[in-house]
Write a protein that holds these residues in place. Structure first.
Motif, PDB file in Angstrom:
ATOM      1  N   ASP A  84     119.583   4.363 -17.392  1.00 53.66           N
ATOM      2  CA  ASP A  84     118.330   3.594 -17.325  1.00 53.66           C
ATOM      3  C   ASP A  84     117.503   3.909 -16.073  1.00 53.66           C
ATOM      4  O   ASP A  84     116.368   3.451 -15.952  1.00 53.66           O
ATOM      5  CB  ASP A  84     118.629   2.082 -17.327  1.00 53.66           C
ATOM      6  CG  ASP A  84     119.009   1.589 -18.706  1.00 53.66           C
ATOM      7  OD1 ASP A  84     118.880   2.375 -19.659  1.00 53.66           O
ATOM      8  OD2 ASP A  84     119.432   0.434 -18.825  1.00 53.66           O
ATOM      9  N   ARG A  85     118.111   4.627 -15.142  1.00 57.71           N
ATOM     10  CA  ARG A  85     117.439   5.065 -13.911  1.00 57.71           C
ATOM     11  C   ARG A  85     116.921   3.926 -13.034  1.00 57.71           C
ATOM     12  O   ARG A  85     115.839   4.019 -12.445  1.00 57.71           O
ATOM     13  CB  ARG A  85     116.288   6.021 -14.220  1.00 57.71           C
ATOM     14  CG  ARG A  85     116.748   7.265 -14.952  1.00 57.71           C
ATOM     15  CD  ARG A  85     115.567   8.161 -15.199  1.00 57.71           C
ATOM     16  NE  ARG A  85     115.896   9.201 -16.151  1.00 57.71           N
ATOM     17  CZ  ARG A  85     115.625  10.486 -15.978  1.00 57.71           C
ATOM     18  NH1 ARG A  85     115.057  10.892 -14.896  1.00 57.71           N
ATOM     19  NH2 ARG A  85     115.928  11.365 -16.901  1.00 57.71           N
ATOM     20  N   SER A 109     117.112   1.756  -9.586  1.00 61.72           N
ATOM     21  CA  SER A 109     117.513   2.144  -8.231  1.00 61.72           C
ATOM     22  C   SER A 109     118.844   1.456  -7.903  1.00 61.72           C
ATOM     23  O   SER A 109     119.270   0.535  -8.616  1.00 61.72           O
ATOM     24  CB  SER A 109     116.450   1.709  -7.221  1.00 61.72           C
ATOM     25  OG  SER A 109     116.439   0.294  -7.138  1.00 61.72           O
ATOM     26  N   ASP A 146     121.277  12.609  -6.026  1.00 64.43           N
ATOM     27  CA  ASP A 146     120.047  11.805  -6.073  1.00 64.43           C
ATOM     28  C   ASP A 146     118.947  12.362  -5.170  1.00 64.43           C
ATOM     29  O   ASP A 146     117.898  11.741  -5.018  1.00 64.43           O
ATOM     30  CB  ASP A 146     120.360  10.344  -5.685  1.00 64.43           C
ATOM     31  CG  ASP A 146     121.351   9.714  -6.651  1.00 64.43           C
ATOM     32  OD1 ASP A 146     121.399  10.157  -7.809  1.00 64.43           O
ATOM     33  OD2 ASP A 146     122.086   8.785  -6.238  1.00 64.43           O
ATOM     34  N   ARG A 173     122.386  11.071 -20.237  1.00 67.56           N
ATOM     35  CA  ARG A 173     120.984  10.671 -20.281  1.00 67.56           C
ATOM     36  C   ARG A 173     120.311  11.124 -21.577  1.00 67.56           C
ATOM     37  O   ARG A 173     119.460  10.442 -22.113  1.00 67.56           O
ATOM     38  CB  ARG A 173     120.255  11.343 -19.112  1.00 67.56           C
ATOM     39  CG  ARG A 173     119.572  10.383 -18.233  1.00 67.56           C
ATOM     40  CD  ARG A 173     118.990  11.077 -17.042  1.00 67.56           C
ATOM     41  NE  ARG A 173     119.326  10.346 -15.850  1.00 67.56           N
ATOM     42  CZ  ARG A 173     119.045  10.748 -14.630  1.00 67.56           C
ATOM     43  NH1 ARG A 173     118.453  11.915 -14.441  1.00 67.56           N
ATOM     44  NH2 ARG A 173     119.369  10.011 -13.597  1.00 67.56           N
ATOM     45  N   ARG A 175     122.259   2.842 -13.450  1.00 68.13           N
ATOM     46  CA  ARG A 175     121.747   3.804 -12.452  1.00 68.13           C
ATOM     47  C   ARG A 175     121.353   5.138 -13.083  1.00 68.13           C
ATOM     48  O   ARG A 175     120.279   5.657 -12.819  1.00 68.13           O
ATOM     49  CB  ARG A 175     122.812   4.061 -11.372  1.00 68.13           C
ATOM     50  CG  ARG A 175     122.801   3.084 -10.234  1.00 68.13           C
ATOM     51  CD  ARG A 175     121.591   3.258  -9.325  1.00 68.13           C
ATOM     52  NE  ARG A 175     121.747   4.331  -8.338  1.00 68.13           N
ATOM     53  CZ  ARG A 175     121.131   5.501  -8.406  1.00 68.13           C
ATOM     54  NH1 ARG A 175     120.320   5.791  -9.383  1.00 68.13           N
ATOM     55  NH2 ARG A 175     121.318   6.394  -7.462  1.00 68.13           N
ATOM     56  N   ASP A 176     122.244   5.692 -13.886  1.00 73.27           N
ATOM     57  CA  ASP A 176     122.022   7.074 -14.330  1.00 73.27           C
ATOM     58  C   ASP A 176     121.342   7.196 -15.686  1.00 73.27           C
ATOM     59  O   ASP A 176     120.654   8.172 -15.931  1.00 73.27           O
ATOM     60  CB  ASP A 176     123.346   7.845 -14.354  1.00 73.27           C
ATOM     61  CG  ASP A 176     123.744   8.274 -12.952  1.00 73.27           C
ATOM     62  OD1 ASP A 176     122.860   8.313 -12.088  1.00 73.27           O
ATOM     63  OD2 ASP A 176     124.929   8.568 -12.719  1.00 73.27           O
TER      64      ASP A 176
END
Lengths: 78, 214
Positions: free
Chosen positions: B163-164, B166, A15, A51, B160-161
């Motif tokens: 939909d990003r 926090s 991150d 993603r 988290r990964d």
């Protein structure tokens, strides 16, 4: 830095929330530890693949049908 | 410079805030916009938890309806999407409970396994390994891989990964502590990596359908 210590901060490395001074320690560790380098690169790749690929498609006709139902139900509320 | 940026950041209003205000004022078209914006993400989260398309469709409808009915309770301290996810997660868990004839279902179940908390597979992957599979083969691999995780890990990973959100937003959406989200995220990432390695490793990658034919 040991492999266990690296693993403990793996998420922060991915991150990119690592303090500058720790970054040097990580780079030094990765230069001499092929296993941790693979774990870091393949974990990054894992995230990237999930993603970039939608695994649960919602076909447009289904989405339209559900959308209409939702809005119809909402209109009945007020 | 950074001070100016941070002040600007604080004052910046999320576009959803104006939409929510319009809905509260009776403009249903504004809610239509919010539904369109988030329906795919809500459907995906519901499907990740329920693992059943029919249930996910019902959850999606119920979550948006409930959010509409409860909009006056939305404080605006959090993002509208985070608040909506929380409703959708609760609806999904209720749906699972119905399927299991009333057995209690929580976001914490099945998390005792220590599998994957320490990496075991150190094989490097082929460059762009996903290109060795066609779209539907890859989707199947990714589905199988993520379905093997407990839903409490899956949903943290997706929020988290994918939909990003926090860490803090994910914690809020799931009603978990920040350390719990962090611990689940690390384990989810490592378990997924370990499982995908079977398909993507450089030497033992299975042949593609095209290679098999030639």
């Amino acid at each position: 830095m040991t492999c266990t210590e690296f693993l403990a901060i793996l998420d922060d490395v991915i991150d990119e929330s690592i303090a500058a001074e720790t970054r040097t320690e990580i780079e030094t560790h990765l230069k001499k530890c092929g296993h941790c380098e693979v774990v870091l690169n393949t974990t990054r790749k894992t995230i990237e693949i999930f993603r970039c690929h939608e695994i649960y498609e919602l076909p447009t006709e289904v989405s339209e049908r559900l959308h209409t139902k939702i809005m119809d139900r909402c209109k009945k509320v007020r | 410079m950074s001070t100016i940026q941070s002040i600007a950041g604080q004052n910046e209003q999320h576009p959803d805030v104006a939409l929510v205000e319009r809905v509260r004022a009776g403009d249903i078209a504004a809610y239509d916009t919010l539904v369109r914006k988030y329906e795919r993400q809500i459907f995906r989260i519901a499907l990740h938890i329920t693992q059943n398309r029919e249930d996910a469709e019902d959850v999606m409808q119920d979550a948006f309806l409930k959010a509409y009915e409860k909009l006056d309770q939305f404080q605006g301290n959090s993002k509208f999407y985070t608040w909506l996810v929380r409703i959708a997660v609760n609806e999904s868990l209720m749906r699972l409970r119905k399927r299991r004839t009333g057995k209690l279902v929580s976001i914490d179940e099945d998390l005792k396994t220590e599998e994957g908390s320490v990496p075991r597979d150190f094989a490097d992957w082929a460059p762009n390994p996903e290109q060795n599979y066609n779209q539907s083969e890859l989707a199947e691999i990714l589905r199988k891989t993520i379905q093997g995780l407990p839903h409490g890990f899956r949903v943290v990973f997706v929020l988290r990964d994918v939909d990003r959100l926090s860490t803090e937003e994910t914690a809020e959406a799931l009603g978990l502590s920040v350390p719990a989200v962090k611990s689940r995220l690390l384990r989810a990432r490592l378990q997924l990596r370990e499982r995908l390695s079977r398909y993507f490793r450089r030497k033992s990658a299975p042949p593609t359908a095209q290679e098999k034919r030639s």
